[in-house]
Scaffold this motif. Structure first.
Motif, PDB file in Angstrom:
ATOM      1  N   SER A 126       6.078  -8.580   0.163  1.00  0.00           N
ATOM      2  CA  SER A 126       4.816  -8.180  -0.619  1.00  0.00           C
ATOM      3  C   SER A 126       3.776  -7.793   0.345  1.00  0.00           C
ATOM      4  CB  SER A 126       4.433  -9.285  -1.353  1.00  0.00           C
ATOM      5  OG  SER A 126       3.066  -8.872  -2.082  1.00  0.00           O
ATOM      6  N   GLY A 127       3.253  -6.402   0.217  1.00  0.00           N
ATOM      7  CA  GLY A 127       2.158  -6.027   0.915  1.00  0.00           C
ATOM      8  C   GLY A 127       0.991  -6.641   0.697  1.00  0.00           C
ATOM      9  N   GLU A 128       0.681  -7.064  -0.692  1.00  0.00           N
ATOM     10  CA  GLU A 128      -0.577  -7.801  -1.109  1.00  0.00           C
ATOM     11  C   GLU A 128      -0.591  -9.221  -0.134  1.00  0.00           C
ATOM     12  OE1 GLU A 128      -4.318  -8.591  -2.661  1.00  0.00           O
ATOM     13  OE2 GLU A 128      -2.869  -6.781  -2.491  1.00  0.00           O
ATOM     14  N   ASN A 232       6.658   3.213  -2.638  1.00  0.00           N
ATOM     15  CA  ASN A 232       5.534   2.672  -2.523  1.00  0.00           C
ATOM     16  C   ASN A 232       5.839   1.414  -1.444  1.00  0.00           C
ATOM     17  OD1 ASN A 232       2.831   1.847  -2.812  1.00  0.00           O
ATOM     18  ND2 ASN A 232       3.063   0.839  -4.798  1.00  0.00           N
ATOM     19  N   MET A 233       6.251   1.874  -0.247  1.00  0.00           N
ATOM     20  CA  MET A 233       6.793   0.791   0.604  1.00  0.00           C
ATOM     21  C   MET A 233       6.369   1.371   2.007  1.00  0.00           C
ATOM     22  SD  MET A 233      10.930  -0.360   1.390  1.00  0.00           S
ATOM     23  CE  MET A 233      11.135   0.982   2.438  1.00  0.00           C
ATOM     24  N   ASP A 263      -3.126  -0.128   0.656  1.00  0.00           N
ATOM     25  CA  ASP A 263      -2.654  -0.372  -0.898  1.00  0.00           C
ATOM     26  C   ASP A 263      -1.238  -0.334  -1.037  1.00  0.00           C
ATOM     27  OD1 ASP A 263      -5.520   0.060  -1.828  1.00  0.00           O
ATOM     28  OD2 ASP A 263      -5.317   2.004  -1.166  1.00  0.00           O
ATOM     29  N   ILE A 264      -0.380  -0.255   0.113  1.00  0.00           N
ATOM     30  CA  ILE A 264       1.203  -0.246  -0.198  1.00  0.00           C
ATOM     31  C   ILE A 264       1.383  -1.617  -0.691  1.00  0.00           C
ATOM     32  CG2 ILE A 264       1.854  -1.344   1.875  1.00  0.00           C
ATOM     33  CD1 ILE A 264       2.582   2.149   0.678  1.00  0.00           C
ATOM     34  N   GLU A 265       2.562  -1.423  -1.660  1.00  0.00           N
ATOM     35  CA  GLU A 265       3.224  -2.569  -2.500  1.00  0.00           C
ATOM     36  C   GLU A 265       4.190  -3.316  -1.556  1.00  0.00           C
ATOM     37  OE1 GLU A 265       5.623  -3.337  -6.454  1.00  0.00           O
ATOM     38  OE2 GLU A 265       5.042  -1.487  -6.208  1.00  0.00           O
ATOM     39  N   LEU A 266       4.963  -2.658  -1.006  1.00  0.00           N
ATOM     40  CA  LEU A 266       6.129  -3.165  -0.215  1.00  0.00           C
ATOM     41  C   LEU A 266       6.211  -3.247   1.100  1.00  0.00           C
ATOM     42  CD1 LEU A 266       9.148  -2.627  -2.773  1.00  0.00           C
ATOM     43  CD2 LEU A 266       7.625  -4.687  -2.605  1.00  0.00           C
TER      44      LEU A 266
END
Length: 299
Positions: A126-128, A232-233, A263-266
């Motif tokens: 997870s990017g977050e 989104n990775m 802001d990237i998700e993965l």
């Protein structure tokens, strides 16, 4: 079909092909092939149906990877490669086949064996979580970063890098390699260096972002990544740091994602190459899933 040597210049020319079938696998990125072209001694054939590969993979003198093409051409390209290998007089081995490609290719079990390739599974995070390190499960990573910032925070600087910084990056990588003892029987890390310098020189054309950490004015860590907007990775293709500076690896990981990909998700941190120490490290970072890959072997 005629296969020709893959140069860095030719690979950049082939860039549009890599948007035909975005996946969550590192091999879907042009940068992967730029980095590993020297190791695989890659040759290629490209036409309106995609890119077909001919490579030396580990012990295989003649092997191939999943084609870079639209989903609808995967089965046809598999058959084209099978005919080529038959004419070559050798059985076909296709490596690094993702699950979607395997479903489309549908290899006949009477003629092909499909093996799960655990050593090549990509670790997806997870990017977050990698940026914020929330909760107790990331406490060790946070503690290592705290240790680094306590010891070096006042003299540590995150820097974006470009091809103009090749000399500084080369000096760091030479220092890094001096004390590195690899457990990799295939010597992939040694071969990777040549690919890294090609990737640096073509970073702008290949949409590669690079960054590092300077400590007391000297580069002590280096990272290289690309992004797949459709998924989104981001993929972290290269990450190296001075192991003597405790916590620097984790500090680099967090800072690179925070600055380059806020802001990237993965986050795909690629595979562990079957190296036990690397596997333990990547597993301890709590991936949210693994991107599976397979090998198709002609019986």
């Amino acid at each position: 079909m005629v296969f020709q040597d893959l140069t860095a210049e030719e690979l950049i020319r082939l860039k549009p092909y890599f948007s035909l079938r975005p996946t969550r696998c590192a091999e879907s990125h042009l940068a992967y092939h730029l980095l590993w072209r020297p190791y695989y001694e890659t040759r290629y054939h490209a036409d309106e149906k995609g890119i077909l590969w001919l490579q030396k993979i580990d012990y295989d003198e003649h092997a191939t990877m999943v084609p870079v093409c639209e989903k609808k051409y995967l089965r046809e390209n598999f058959e084209r490669l099978q005919l080529f290998f038959k004419e070559l007089g050798t059985k076909m081995h296709m490596y690094l086949v993702d699950e979607e490609a395997l479903e489309e290719i549908r290899p006949d079990p009477d003629f092909y064996e499909v093996l799960e390739d655990r050593d090549s599974f990509d670790y997806i995070y997870s990017g977050e979580e990698m940026r914020c390190l929330p909760g107790r499960k990331f406490s060790k990573m946070k503690n290592r970063i705290s240790r680094f910032t306590r010891d070096y925070g006042e003299c540590a600087e995150y820097v974006a890098l470009t091809s103009a910084d090749e000399g500084e990056i080369r000096a760091f990588l030479e220092r890094w390699a001096e004390g590195k003892e690899s457990e990799d029987a295939f010597h992939r890390l040694e071969s990777e260096e040549q690919g890294i310098f090609e990737a640096i020189r073509y970073s702008r054309e290949a949409d590669i972002l690079m960054a590092g950490i300077r400590v007391k004015g000297r580069l002590e860590a280096f990272s290289m990544g690309t992004v797949c907007r459709e998924k989104n990775m981001t993929v972290t293709h290269v990450e190296k740091a001075d192991p003597q500076l405790r916590g620097l690896y984790n500090y680099l990981e967090r800072e690179f994602l925070t600055h380059a990909y806020p802001d990237i998700e993965l986050v795909n941190r690629e595979d562990d190459m079957g190296l036990e120490n690397l596997r333990q490290t990547k597993e301890r970072m709590h991936p949210i899933c693994m991107e599976k890959k397979y090998t198709i072997i002609e019986r």
